[in-house]
Design an enzyme around this catalytic site. Structure first.
Site, short mmCIF file in Angstrom:
data_model
loop_
_atom_site.label_atom_id
_atom_site.label_comp_id
_atom_site.label_asym_id
_atom_site.label_seq_id
_atom_site.Cartn_x
_atom_site.Cartn_y
_atom_site.Cartn_z
N GLY B 169 0.81 -1.22 0.00
CA GLY B 169 0.00 0.00 0.00
C GLY B 169 0.84 1.26 0.00
CB CYS B 257 -16.15 11.39 26.55
SG CYS B 257 -16.05 10.45 25.04
#
Lengths: 107, 308
Positions: B169, B257
């Protein structure tokens, strides 16, 4: 062993005061990092460490009393209990750290 | 297959490979500015024993998608049943993120691509691996770990499957020693490596994924630059910003979070306000109805109850 959701404050009290070391994943449905790490938490619960450590999870919105009792400020937070006392806390989705602490406690 | 046929098909494969190796410079010149599809088509036409080894990173997923298109276009042209032309090899280290494993299975199914999965020698689950080698083995002996979970399975795959050529890739715009990539390379073991995406920028890869609804690893959306074994993959936010970091949708940071200090208090207050607003609305509605009844024009006709 699949990770079990704790559904009440009483259940929470019973669980953390048991004989086994307990780890709880405090998560929220709206928390992206939680989504990332919970499959890994599940994966770990299926390995040999589950002989020494019991795996649970708490949805902080559904179980406010438990979350407030544990003073949860950020998700995910992983809290390890033994005999009713907190022995370790990990804040944030850090798979490496989580694994490290679990392996240490299960040794 | 009879021994004679086997020998001659191997001989023919060897000849094709030799031909490529001997004409490498010319081939690379021809494919110097080629786009991914052209390079892929060339490889499919000229290389026996061609496989795609992938961990389902973004470029791997794009390559897979392009091969799928080439495969169906060719089948349509020749009137044959569609067949995915380049099989996949997936090295399951046993420590992949569950999301990567799910993607591997989902993608192979989605594209109808044959997938060969190779795992560490002698151990096919993480429990077996840890029973044999202990836990956190990558920390104790990184070299042996890498050998067991990646190097040996890949070598075994290449040997068992008769792999002569693989797609990578890599892209030129990734910089450093990739800046001078060629389309086709030969490594020290004689393996042919093709770099079909070498002329694409990250933006082009990203655009292709979006435009074609290519399935990809959701961890990339969470800010991971690259996704390897979960115990050692760099978390988003740590180190360089890089191509893909900072894609958390949450505002409060990349690995957690944050809660407002008094989240639960604010939540209770907000819920109380919501309840009060709801009650106020109900009262208002009741007032309106009462007003209407006090000798004013009815504001509503009586409606027959709807049948249940």
């Amino acid at each position: 062993m699949p990770v079990q959701a704790i559904k009440s404050f009483d259940e929470f009290k019973t669980i953390i005061n048991g004989d086994k070391i307990v780890v709880i994943d405090f998560w929220a449905t709206w928390c992206g990092p939680c989504r990332m790490i919970s499959p890994i938490f599940e994966k770990l619960s299926d390995t040999a460490v589950s002989e020494k450590i019991a795996f649970y999870k708490v949805d902080v919105d559904e179980q406010e009393q438990i979350s407030q009792e544990c003073r949860i400020k950020a998700m995910p937070t992983f809290i390890f209990f033994k005999g009713g006392e907190v022995i370790e806390t990990i804040t944030g989705a850090d798979p490496g750290k989580l694994n490290q602490v679990i392996q240490k406690l299960a040794a | 297959m009879s021994p004679v046929a086997e020998t001659s098909s191997k001989a023919s494969a060897d000849a094709k490979i030799r031909n490529v190796v001997e004409n490498l410079a010319k081939i690379n010149q021809r494919l110097g500015e080629a786009d991914p599809r052209e390079i892929l088509e060339w490889a499919i036409d000229n290389l026996p024993g061609l496989y795609q080894t992938t961990a389902f990173g973004l470029t791997g997923c794009v390559t897979l998608d392009l091969i799928s298109r080439i495969s169906s276009d060719r089948a349509a042209k020749s009137g044959e049943a569609p067949k995915h032309l380049v099989p996949l090899i997936f090295i399951d280290t046993l420590y992949h993120f569950p999301q990567t494993i799910d993607l591997a299975n989902q993608a192979a199914k989605h594209y109808g691509a044959p997938m060969h999965v190779y795992r560490p020698p002698g151990t096919s689950t993480v429990n077996e691996f840890e029973a044999k080698w202990g836990t956190s083995f990558w920390e104790k002996d990184e070299e042996t770990y890498d050998y067991l979970v990646k190097v040996e399975p890949a070598r075994r795959a290449y040997e068992e499957l008769g792999v002569r050529a693989v797609f990578t890739g890599r892209r030129r715009s990734q910089g450093a020693d990739r800046a001078s990539l060629n389309a086709v390379e030969v490594d020290e073991t004689g393996l042919i490596k093709i770099n079909p995406l070498m002329n694409w920028s990250f933006a082009q890869v990203d655009e292709y994924v979006k435009a074609n609804g290519v399935p990809y690893n959701e961890l990339l959306d969470m800010g991971y630059k690259s996704v390897g074994d979960w115990h050692s993959t760099a978390l988003p936010g740590s180190g360089d910003a890089g191509e893909r970091s900072g894609r958390w949708k949450d505002k409060a940071g990349k690995t957690e979070c944050g809660l407002h200090k008094d989240y639960f208090k604010f939540k209770l207050v907000a819920e109380k306000k919501l309840r009060e607003a709801e009650l106020a609305r109900k009262d208002e509605a009741k007032d309106k109805v009462e007003q209407a009844q006090d000798g004013q024009q009815p504001t509503q006709q009586d409606v027959a109850p709807v049948a249940a």
